[in-house]
Scaffold this active site. Sequence first.
Site, mmCIF file in Angstrom:
data_model
loop_
_atom_site.group_PDB
_atom_site.id
_atom_site.type_symbol
_atom_site.label_atom_id
_atom_site.label_comp_id
_atom_site.label_asym_id
_atom_site.label_seq_id
_atom_site.Cartn_x
_atom_site.Cartn_y
_atom_site.Cartn_z
ATOM 1 C CG ASP A 76 -1.955 -1.008 1.285
ATOM 2 O OD1 ASP A 76 -1.940 -1.909 0.427
ATOM 3 O OD2 ASP A 76 -2.825 -0.929 2.181
ATOM 4 C CG HIS A 222 2.126 0.041 4.478
ATOM 5 N ND1 HIS A 222 1.857 -0.886 5.463
ATOM 6 C CD2 HIS A 222 0.985 0.760 4.309
ATOM 7 C CE1 HIS A 222 0.605 -0.726 5.884
ATOM 8 N NE2 HIS A 222 0.049 0.259 5.197
#
Length: 279
Positions: A76, A222
Amino acid sequence: MKILTPVLCVAALSVAACAQEKSDVALLRSGAGSTAGLHPQSQPAEGQLPAPRAPRVPAQYNEVPMSRPIVALTFDDGPHPELTPQLLDILRQNGVRATFYVIGRNVAAYPEIARRIVSEGHEIANHTYNHPALTSVGAAGLQRELTSTTQIIEQTTGRRPTNMRPPYGAINDRVRAAILRDHGLDVIMWSCDPLDWKRPGAQVVRQRLVDGAKPGGILLAHDIHPGTIEAVPGVIQDLKAKGYGFATVSQLLALRETKPAQPAQLSAPAAAGEQSAVQ
Ligand SMILES: [Zn+2]
């Protein structure tokens, strides 16, 4: 042996544990190697995988029901100008495809990286334009965040996303209904959150993701934290050693195993037996 790490989503807006159950361990052991060949390096993206057996309506998934040892790595908040290219190098070297939940404004800032994500066979998906909690932006804001992100992704890469992940995992019935109904996007949460945004160190991130893997699991990470990128080669190595293959989220959804015809109308004993057989 297994360390259960209770984990909270970013900003504590929702809770997601690295779901580990004894049955997962059993599945892992008994199924190890049975589908280890699913490393889609040499396949041209999603097109070669089996299509869903029936038309699928958008839905929310924390994981995908299946018994085969396949997981989706998801990243992400990128593209990040330095870390995302490093991650793409690692994924390419290992023949692994992942799913990138990109922020629209970052796609606008780093379009060449967004194009590289797609050209190397990864899935690119909608993580809103400005990364707000969608539960606090109102109907117009929700519409704007999703539409502008889908547009910038499509204009930049030629690929229209088919699913999204809400920032911070923040969702409620109103937001979910709008995403599914008005935008036709699947809502993809996760089955394992290693809390890499707290930067606990690459070894910890690696261990949490490996321990949290399960058939049909969706692993959250992430690509804006150096420790996460550092952890990825070990995660891939460990999961491959356990017999896991890797798929994008859309590939995972296409491979999902649905329950047989709903046995609710059958007599009680038969229904109970059938239901237990597919769990
Ligand atoms: Zn995010």
